[in-house]
Design a protein around this motif. Structure first.
Motif, PDB file in Angstrom:
ATOM      1  N   ASN A  82      -6.630  48.390  63.168  1.00 14.19           N
ATOM      2  CA  ASN A  82      -6.829  48.480  64.611  1.00 14.19           C
ATOM      3  C   ASN A  82      -6.145  47.313  65.328  1.00 14.19           C
ATOM      4  OD1 ASN A  82      -8.214  49.581  67.020  1.00 14.19           O
ATOM      5  ND2 ASN A  82      -9.350  47.676  66.932  1.00 14.19           N
ATOM      6  N   HIS A  83      -6.363  46.090  64.839  1.00 12.48           N
ATOM      7  CA  HIS A  83      -5.763  44.903  65.463  1.00 12.48           C
ATOM      8  C   HIS A  83      -4.236  44.938  65.379  1.00 12.48           C
ATOM      9  CE1 HIS A  83      -9.603  42.863  66.063  1.00 12.48           C
ATOM     10  NE2 HIS A  83      -9.932  43.120  64.805  1.00 12.48           N
ATOM     11  N   ILE A  84      -3.729  45.282  64.200  1.00 10.20           N
ATOM     12  CA  ILE A  84      -2.278  45.294  64.001  1.00 10.20           C
ATOM     13  C   ILE A  84      -1.605  46.344  64.880  1.00 10.20           C
ATOM     14  CG2 ILE A  84      -0.444  45.780  62.332  1.00 10.20           C
ATOM     15  CD1 ILE A  84      -1.696  43.077  61.896  1.00 10.20           C
ATOM     16  N   ILE A  85      -2.185  47.545  64.914  1.00 11.03           N
ATOM     17  CA  ILE A  85      -1.583  48.635  65.698  1.00 11.03           C
ATOM     18  C   ILE A  85      -1.602  48.310  67.184  1.00 11.03           C
ATOM     19  CG2 ILE A  85      -1.923  51.047  66.402  1.00 11.03           C
ATOM     20  CD1 ILE A  85      -2.785  51.599  63.491  1.00 11.03           C
ATOM     21  N   LEU A  86      -2.709  47.746  67.675  1.00  9.51           N
ATOM     22  CA  LEU A  86      -2.771  47.390  69.091  1.00  9.51           C
ATOM     23  C   LEU A  86      -1.776  46.294  69.437  1.00  9.51           C
ATOM     24  CD1 LEU A  86      -6.584  47.531  69.948  1.00  9.51           C
ATOM     25  CD2 LEU A  86      -4.763  48.981  70.825  1.00  9.51           C
ATOM     26  N   LYS A  87      -1.613  45.323  68.544  1.00 10.34           N
ATOM     27  CA  LYS A  87      -0.622  44.264  68.778  1.00 10.34           C
ATOM     28  C   LYS A  87       0.778  44.858  68.832  1.00 10.34           C
ATOM     29  CE  LYS A  87       0.900  40.017  69.161  1.00 10.34           C
ATOM     30  NZ  LYS A  87       0.690  39.258  70.413  1.00 10.34           N
ATOM     31  N   THR A  88       1.049  45.812  67.942  1.00  8.85           N
ATOM     32  CA  THR A  88       2.350  46.481  67.927  1.00  8.85           C
ATOM     33  C   THR A  88       2.593  47.235  69.229  1.00  8.85           C
ATOM     34  OG1 THR A  88       2.142  46.786  65.521  1.00  8.85           O
ATOM     35  CG2 THR A  88       3.786  48.126  66.660  1.00  8.85           C
ATOM     36  N   VAL A  89       1.569  47.922  69.719  1.00  6.98           N
ATOM     37  CA  VAL A  89       1.694  48.682  70.966  1.00  6.98           C
ATOM     38  C   VAL A  89       1.932  47.745  72.148  1.00  6.98           C
ATOM     39  CG1 VAL A  89       0.429  50.140  72.594  1.00  6.98           C
ATOM     40  CG2 VAL A  89       0.372  50.661  70.172  1.00  6.98           C
ATOM     41  N   LEU A  90       1.229  46.618  72.181  1.00  6.03           N
ATOM     42  CA  LEU A  90       1.423  45.666  73.268  1.00  6.03           C
ATOM     43  C   LEU A  90       2.842  45.094  73.256  1.00  6.03           C
ATOM     44  CD1 LEU A  90      -1.971  43.719  73.292  1.00  6.03           C
ATOM     45  CD2 LEU A  90      -1.190  45.472  74.887  1.00  6.03           C
ATOM     46  N   ASN A  91       3.413  44.951  72.067  1.00  2.72           N
ATOM     47  CA  ASN A  91       4.794  44.478  71.964  1.00  2.72           C
ATOM     48  C   ASN A  91       5.792  45.517  72.479  1.00  2.72           C
ATOM     49  OD1 ASN A  91       3.956  42.064  70.907  1.00  2.72           O
ATOM     50  ND2 ASN A  91       4.434  42.574  68.787  1.00  2.72           N
ATOM     51  N   MET A  92       5.339  46.753  72.665  1.00  3.30           N
ATOM     52  CA  MET A  92       6.180  47.802  73.259  1.00  3.30           C
ATOM     53  C   MET A  92       6.113  47.793  74.786  1.00  3.30           C
ATOM     54  SD  MET A  92       5.213  51.035  70.787  1.00  3.30           S
ATOM     55  CE  MET A  92       5.440  50.979  69.007  1.00  3.30           C
ATOM     56  N   ASP A  93       5.379  46.809  75.332  1.00  5.72           N
ATOM     57  CA  ASP A  93       5.257  46.646  76.795  1.00  5.72           C
ATOM     58  C   ASP A  93       4.531  47.807  77.468  1.00  5.72           C
ATOM     59  OD1 ASP A  93       6.498  44.150  76.868  1.00  5.72           O
ATOM     60  OD2 ASP A  93       8.491  45.037  76.967  1.00  5.72           O
TER      61      ASP A  93
ATOM     62  N   SER B  97      -2.496  36.301  68.860  1.00  4.47           N
ATOM     63  CA  SER B  97      -2.060  37.101  67.711  1.00  4.47           C
ATOM     64  C   SER B  97      -3.217  37.971  67.235  1.00  4.47           C
ATOM     65  CB  SER B  97      -1.600  36.195  66.562  1.00  4.47           C
ATOM     66  OG  SER B  97      -2.706  35.482  66.022  1.00  4.47           O
ATOM     67  N   ALA B  98      -2.892  38.968  66.445  1.00  5.94           N
ATOM     68  CA  ALA B  98      -3.922  39.862  65.907  1.00  5.94           C
ATOM     69  C   ALA B  98      -4.880  39.100  64.994  1.00  5.94           C
ATOM     70  CB  ALA B  98      -3.263  41.006  65.145  1.00  5.94           C
ATOM     71  N   THR B  99      -4.365  38.107  64.271  1.00  7.26           N
ATOM     72  CA  THR B  99      -5.206  37.341  63.351  1.00  7.26           C
ATOM     73  C   THR B  99      -6.296  36.590  64.085  1.00  7.26           C
ATOM     74  OG1 THR B  99      -3.348  37.059  61.828  1.00  7.26           O
ATOM     75  CG2 THR B  99      -5.197  35.546  61.572  1.00  7.26           C
ATOM     76  N   PHE B 100      -5.925  35.898  65.161  1.00  6.39           N
ATOM     77  CA  PHE B 100      -6.921  35.110  65.881  1.00  6.39           C
ATOM     78  C   PHE B 100      -7.828  35.986  66.736  1.00  6.39           C
ATOM     79  CE2 PHE B 100      -3.653  31.872  64.945  1.00  6.39           C
ATOM     80  CZ  PHE B 100      -4.438  31.095  64.112  1.00  6.39           C
TER      81      PHE B 100
ATOM     82  N   LEU C 135     -13.191  39.773  55.917  1.00  6.19           N
ATOM     83  CA  LEU C 135     -12.071  40.288  55.128  1.00  6.19           C
ATOM     84  C   LEU C 135     -10.992  40.887  56.020  1.00  6.19           C
ATOM     85  CD1 LEU C 135     -10.798  40.998  52.381  1.00  6.19           C
ATOM     86  CD2 LEU C 135     -12.103  43.134  52.430  1.00  6.19           C
ATOM     87  N   GLN C 136     -11.401  41.522  57.129  1.00  7.57           N
ATOM     88  CA  GLN C 136     -10.408  42.121  58.007  1.00  7.57           C
ATOM     89  C   GLN C 136      -9.473  41.060  58.570  1.00  7.57           C
ATOM     90  OE1 GLN C 136     -11.474  43.143  62.201  1.00  7.57           O
ATOM     91  NE2 GLN C 136     -13.549  43.238  61.394  1.00  7.57           N
ATOM     92  N   THR C 137     -10.013  39.851  58.837  1.00  4.05           N
ATOM     93  CA  THR C 137      -9.173  38.760  59.351  1.00  4.05           C
ATOM     94  C   THR C 137      -8.124  38.368  58.318  1.00  4.05           C
ATOM     95  OG1 THR C 137     -11.023  37.936  60.669  1.00  4.05           O
ATOM     96  CG2 THR C 137      -9.191  36.425  60.299  1.00  4.05           C
ATOM     97  N   LEU C 138      -8.525  38.306  57.043  1.00  3.90           N
ATOM     98  CA  LEU C 138      -7.578  37.972  55.981  1.00  3.90           C
ATOM     99  C   LEU C 138      -6.499  39.044  55.856  1.00  3.90           C
ATOM    100  CD1 LEU C 138      -6.730  36.204  53.579  1.00  3.90           C
ATOM    101  CD2 LEU C 138      -8.349  37.489  52.166  1.00  3.90           C
ATOM    102  N   ILE C 139      -6.909  40.319  55.908  1.00  2.00           N
ATOM    103  CA  ILE C 139      -5.941  41.418  55.813  1.00  2.00           C
ATOM    104  C   ILE C 139      -4.973  41.382  56.979  1.00  2.00           C
ATOM    105  CG2 ILE C 139      -5.680  43.932  55.826  1.00  2.00           C
ATOM    106  CD1 ILE C 139      -8.448  44.096  54.473  1.00  2.00           C
ATOM    107  N   VAL C 140      -5.504  41.157  58.183  1.00  2.00           N
ATOM    108  CA  VAL C 140      -4.655  41.072  59.378  1.00  2.00           C
ATOM    109  C   VAL C 140      -3.666  39.925  59.244  1.00  2.00           C
ATOM    110  CG1 VAL C 140      -4.639  40.579  61.859  1.00  2.00           C
ATOM    111  CG2 VAL C 140      -6.334  42.146  60.923  1.00  2.00           C
ATOM    112  N   ALA C 141      -4.140  38.761  58.755  1.00  2.15           N
ATOM    113  CA  ALA C 141      -3.275  37.587  58.616  1.00  2.15           C
ATOM    114  C   ALA C 141      -2.102  37.870  57.680  1.00  2.15           C
ATOM    115  CB  ALA C 141      -4.089  36.399  58.108  1.00  2.15           C
ATOM    116  N   VAL C 142      -2.379  38.523  56.553  1.00  4.44           N
ATOM    117  CA  VAL C 142      -1.320  38.826  55.583  1.00  4.44           C
ATOM    118  C   VAL C 142      -0.301  39.787  56.182  1.00  4.44           C
ATOM    119  CG1 VAL C 142      -0.821  39.917  53.367  1.00  4.44           C
ATOM    120  CG2 VAL C 142      -2.783  38.377  53.579  1.00  4.44           C
TER     121      VAL C 142
END
Length: 359
Positions: free
Chosen positions: A42-53, A117-120, A307-314
């Motif tokens: 969820n965090h990664i996908i939303l960060k990716t979408v935000l990078n699409m402006d 960032s998605a990690t933080f 654990l989700q934070t660790l996965i997001v960080a990687v």
């Protein structure tokens, strides 16, 4: 019994035996790994979408419409007998739940994610149990017993989480690992310069405060209106109206209302997976958690939250080229430590209450 029936029965027995080969302990860990991987996505996908402006005012409108359309039939049919009559007072409370729990909550999250960032963003959410405990204590919905072993860990955990949030916000520190600054400022998915890290962290603190407030506010409302799905439906309904009003005032680009990328459309449905049945695994998320809580207890589930934070960080380090700073890591460690202390304290409190009931 026919030969075909015997074969079917033998096949069913073989399947059951195969399932039994996997120890229950391994199943519990696997179930939580799947759940937390979904949340990390969820965090990664939303960060990716935000990078699409995409527009941070329009995007939540579509997400919440999908959630509302999915929820309404279940709320209507499953809670027919549980829904008390609506009153003006109840509708005002639903409006406030939508404002705090969805509109402000999502707005602050997207602003914070866009600037950090998605990690933080993921790490900051680990402070929600401690903030919820703090708010509940202030409102006298929760009691603190400093003379018992469950009281002190909850207080220390809350202070640790608050300290971690302050460290992440006020101290960035040197880069510990990640790509060089040139690459991180223009990553694979188009992250841009000019973001305010401190402002982003403040937004994320606001996101956690709104989330915790929403949890606390639900308790008295559920006593008056014991229909959780209906409450959630009304919450999303009012949030859609609120986002539409804000977007109408501040979103001047008519193109922002169009879905330009397949990834944007996918993210609308994926990030609503906790609400949309059949899309993204609503049944799996909820059923897995209920099953794990029943078998291993709530503390086991809580242990897996970071654990989700660790996965997001990687994933973020590899795919988005993010750098990791000393201040962020120290803050994340404090927040996670605070989470564990609060959860442990709550578990000890539950044990104490059970012993009192028995005696």
């Amino acid at each position: 019994m026919s030969a075909s029936d015997s074969m079917v029965e033998a096949g069913s027995s073989a399947s059951a035996n195969t399932m039994c080969i996997v120890p229950e302990c391994a199943k519990l860990h696997l179930a939580m790994l799947v759940c937390q991987s979904g949340y990390a996505g969820n965090h990664i996908i939303l960060k990716t979408v935000l990078n699409m402006d995409v527009s941070m005012l329009v995007f939540p409108v579509y997400r919440n419409i999908v959630a509302l359309v999915a929820l309404v039939p279940f709320a209507y049919f499953l809670e027919k007998r549980d829904r008390p009559p609506l009153s003006t007072s109840i509708l005002i409370q639903f409006f406030l739940l939508g404002l705090i729990g969805v509109t402000c909550n999502q707005g602050f999250y997207l602003l914070g994610l866009n600037n950090t960032s998605a990690t933080f963003a993921s790490a900051s959410e680990n402070s929600v149990p401690a903030i919820t405990f703090l708010l509940a204590t202030i409102l006298r919905m929760e009691q603190v017993h400093l003379n018992r072993k469950d009281g002190i860990p909850k207080v220390i955990g809350t202070l640790a989480s608050v300290a971690g949030a302050l460290v992440i916000t006020l101290y960035k520190g040197p880069t510990l690992f990640g790509t060089n600054s040139q690459l991180s400022n223009q990553s694979i998915l188009g992250d841009v310069k000019g973001k305010s890290w401190i402002l982003g962290c403040i937004y994320l603190i606001g996101h956690c405060l709104c989330w915790s407030s929403w949890i606390v506010l639900q308790t008295p409302i559920l006593k008056k209106y014991p229909a959780r799905l209906s409450i959630t439906s009304y919450t999303y309904f009012f949030s859609i109206l609120q986002f539409l009003a804000v977007a109408a005032l501040f979103e001047r680009d008519s193109q922002a209302w169009l879905v330009h990328y397949a990834g944007e459309l996918f993210s609308i449905f994926y990030t609503r997976r906790l609400v949309v049945v059949g899309i993204g695994g609503f049944r799996n998320d909820i059923c897995n958690k209920i099953w794990v809580i029943d078998k291993a207890g709530p503390v086991f589930v809580s242990v897996y939250i970071p654990l989700q934070t660790l996965i997001v960080a990687v994933i973020e380090s590899v795919a988005l080229g993010e750098e990791f700073y000393l201040g962020g890591i120290i803050g994340a460690v404090l927040i996670v430590a605070g989470l564990y202390l609060v959860v442990w304290g709550k578990n000890e409190e539950s044990k104490f209450d059970e012993e009192n009931v028995r005696s």
